[in-house]
Design a protein around this motif. Structure first.
Motif, PDB file in Angstrom:
ATOM      1  N   VAL A 262      72.496  28.213  23.108  1.00  0.00           N
ATOM      2  CA  VAL A 262      71.917  28.873  24.285  1.00  0.00           C
ATOM      3  C   VAL A 262      72.754  28.520  25.521  1.00  0.00           C
ATOM      4  CG1 VAL A 262      69.830  29.103  25.666  1.00  0.00           C
ATOM      5  CG2 VAL A 262      69.641  28.578  23.233  1.00  0.00           C
TER       6      VAL A 262
ATOM      7  N   PRO B  90      66.008  28.140  30.936  1.00  0.00           N
ATOM      8  CA  PRO B  90      64.980  27.299  30.315  1.00  0.00           C
ATOM      9  C   PRO B  90      65.532  26.696  29.034  1.00  0.00           C
ATOM     10  CG  PRO B  90      64.511  29.616  29.930  1.00  0.00           C
ATOM     11  CD  PRO B  90      65.664  29.566  30.896  1.00  0.00           C
TER      12      PRO B  90
ATOM     13  N   ALA C  10      70.577  27.966  17.868  1.00  0.00           N
ATOM     14  CA  ALA C  10      71.328  28.832  18.780  1.00  0.00           C
ATOM     15  C   ALA C  10      72.112  28.006  19.796  1.00  0.00           C
ATOM     16  CB  ALA C  10      70.370  29.767  19.521  1.00  0.00           C
TER      17      ALA C  10
ATOM     18  N   GLY D  36      66.445  20.271  16.313  1.00  0.00           N
ATOM     19  CA  GLY D  36      67.460  20.748  17.255  1.00  0.00           C
ATOM     20  C   GLY D  36      68.854  20.447  16.742  1.00  0.00           C
ATOM     21  N   PHE D  37      69.827  21.027  17.382  1.00  0.00           N
ATOM     22  CA  PHE D  37      71.227  20.775  17.050  1.00  0.00           C
ATOM     23  C   PHE D  37      71.916  20.116  18.225  1.00  0.00           C
ATOM     24  CE2 PHE D  37      72.842  22.703  13.092  1.00  0.00           C
ATOM     25  CZ  PHE D  37      71.637  23.110  12.567  1.00  0.00           C
TER      26      PHE D  37
ATOM     27  N   LYS E  24      69.752  13.128  22.924  1.00  0.00           N
ATOM     28  CA  LYS E  24      69.123  14.457  22.896  1.00  0.00           C
ATOM     29  C   LYS E  24      67.768  14.419  22.192  1.00  0.00           C
ATOM     30  CE  LYS E  24      72.327  17.211  23.424  1.00  0.00           C
ATOM     31  NZ  LYS E  24      73.549  17.971  23.248  1.00  0.00           N
TER      32      LYS E  24
ATOM     33  N   ILE F 105      64.858  26.039  25.435  1.00  0.00           N
ATOM     34  CA  ILE F 105      63.925  26.539  24.424  1.00  0.00           C
ATOM     35  C   ILE F 105      63.466  25.403  23.510  1.00  0.00           C
ATOM     36  CG2 ILE F 105      63.662  28.164  22.493  1.00  0.00           C
ATOM     37  CD1 ILE F 105      65.929  29.840  23.984  1.00  0.00           C
ATOM     38  N   LEU F 106      64.422  24.597  23.067  1.00  0.00           N
ATOM     39  CA  LEU F 106      64.090  23.473  22.182  1.00  0.00           C
ATOM     40  C   LEU F 106      63.092  22.527  22.851  1.00  0.00           C
ATOM     41  CD1 LEU F 106      64.583  21.706  19.653  1.00  0.00           C
ATOM     42  CD2 LEU F 106      66.589  20.754  20.824  1.00  0.00           C
TER      43      LEU F 106
ATOM     44  N   CYS G   8      66.090  25.129  16.105  1.00  0.00           N
ATOM     45  CA  CYS G   8      66.862  25.721  17.213  1.00  0.00           C
ATOM     46  C   CYS G   8      68.344  25.507  16.956  1.00  0.00           C
ATOM     47  CB  CYS G   8      66.453  25.100  18.542  1.00  0.00           C
ATOM     48  SG  CYS G   8      64.784  25.552  19.068  1.00  0.00           S
TER      49      CYS G   8
ATOM     50  N   LYS H  56      64.705  15.593  24.483  1.00  0.00           N
ATOM     51  CA  LYS H  56      64.123  16.913  24.214  1.00  0.00           C
ATOM     52  C   LYS H  56      62.777  16.817  23.509  1.00  0.00           C
ATOM     53  CE  LYS H  56      68.298  19.401  24.698  1.00  0.00           C
ATOM     54  NZ  LYS H  56      68.716  20.787  24.873  1.00  0.00           N
TER      55      LYS H  56
HETATM   56  O1  C5P Z   1      71.471  20.313  25.504  1.00  0.00           O
HETATM   57  P1  C5P Z   1      72.172  21.029  24.416  1.00  0.00           P
HETATM   58  O2  C5P Z   1      72.418  22.477  24.709  1.00  0.00           O
HETATM   59  O3  C5P Z   1      73.412  20.359  23.913  1.00  0.00           O
HETATM   60  O4  C5P Z   1      71.145  20.948  23.205  1.00  0.00           O
HETATM   61  C1  C5P Z   1      71.385  21.624  22.021  1.00  0.00           C
HETATM   62  C2  C5P Z   1      70.081  21.950  21.358  1.00  0.00           C
HETATM   63  O5  C5P Z   1      69.139  22.462  22.291  1.00  0.00           O
HETATM   64  C3  C5P Z   1      70.240  23.023  20.321  1.00  0.00           C
HETATM   65  O6  C5P Z   1      69.255  22.825  19.326  1.00  0.00           O
HETATM   66  C4  C5P Z   1      69.982  24.290  21.122  1.00  0.00           C
HETATM   67  O7  C5P Z   1      69.556  25.352  20.284  1.00  0.00           O
HETATM   68  C5  C5P Z   1      68.878  23.826  22.039  1.00  0.00           C
HETATM   69  N1  C5P Z   1      68.834  24.515  23.352  1.00  0.00           N
HETATM   70  C6  C5P Z   1      67.816  25.412  23.621  1.00  0.00           C
HETATM   71  N2  C5P Z   1      67.753  26.011  24.849  1.00  0.00           N
HETATM   72  C7  C5P Z   1      68.663  25.728  25.803  1.00  0.00           C
HETATM   73  C8  C5P Z   1      69.707  24.820  25.536  1.00  0.00           C
HETATM   74  C9  C5P Z   1      69.767  24.239  24.294  1.00  0.00           C
HETATM   75  O8  C5P Z   1      66.981  25.667  22.751  1.00  0.00           O
HETATM   76  N3  C5P Z   1      68.571  26.320  26.979  1.00  0.00           N
END
Ligand code: C5P
Length: 223
Positions: free
Chosen positions: A96, A126, A94, A146-147, A161, A128-129, A92, A165
């Protein structure tokens, strides 16, 4: 598809920003270029993986040799990722949007002389990660990455994180303005997993991607 250590491995990569509509002509966005996520998708494909790249709106070209699903919003991105599962590995990358617009207008908001400016109400998107990381077997991929893009206390936020997560690795990168990471071609990352932190020197986003793809191949016992 190329022959390579990841032949037969299914990968899903999210990349780019999401756009959250305010009305038919306006949206909330962020500065993600998609460069790092697209490079990771390409690097996994170069090692032979069968890659689905789920991309938000970006201006960079599609990497060749993989399936690209284009989406706009976080909700659409989640739907596309769900549709691409099961997979062996999900990355992940993106950026988001954390929120979408609750009071999204179906017609363009008009300004009228004397009216106060409109209020934009936000509602959480939502994660996604987290959704992918916490999925039940057999949907839960073997490896979820994740990033963490942070501007301060990078490693602390990244470790937090990882725990919150439920993913397997966090790639932490410093995106404070002076680093030029957002939109730039180079990146300095730290890989945080259950075993500790690995800090990589500054390198091109393509090189980060190649090293990450190799690390993924090793973790899956393919190299
Ligand atoms: O919580 P934060 O946005 O900093 O976390 C970053 C990581 O979570 C990234 O890998 C990002 O792609 C993923 N993410 C996600 N869906 C979201 C928010 C973040 O997949 N709604």
């Amino acid at each position: 598809l190329c022959d390579g250590p990841l032949k037969g491995v299914k990968a899903v990569v999210t990349s780019g920003p999401t756009h959250e509509a305010i009305d038919p002509v306006r949206f909330i966005a962020n500065r993600s270029s998609g460069k790092q996520g697209h490079a990771i998708a390409a690097a996994l494909a170069a090692l032979g993986a069968e890659v689905t790249l789920v991309s938000g709106p970006v201006t960079i070209p599609d990497p060749p040799g993989l399936r690209v699903i284009r989406v706009e919003s976080a909700l659409q991105m989640l739907g596309a990722v769900r549709g691409a599962l099961p997979a062996d590995v999900v990355v992940c990358a993106a950026a988001v949007a954390d929120w979408s617009v609750a009071n999204r207008a179906t017609e363009k908001r008009k300004k009228k002389v004397g009216d106060p400016p409109p209020t934009i109400e936000l509602t959480p998107n939502p994660d996604i990660l987290m959704t992918v990381s916490k999925a039940e077997a057999p949907v839960r991929p073997r490896l979820v990455v994740g990033f963490a893009a942070e501007t301060e206390r990078l490693l602390e936020h990244a470790a937090d994180k990882l725990a919150r997560k439920g993913c397997d690795w966090i790639v932490a990168n410093d995106v404070s303005e002076a680093t030029g990471t957002f939109g730039g071609d180079s990146n300095t990352v730290h890989i945080i997993d259950g075993a500790g932190t690995e800090s990589w020197p500054a390198m091109g986003k393509d090189e980060v991607a190649r090293n990450l793809a190799e690390r993924i191949a090793k973790a899956l016992g393919k190299m």
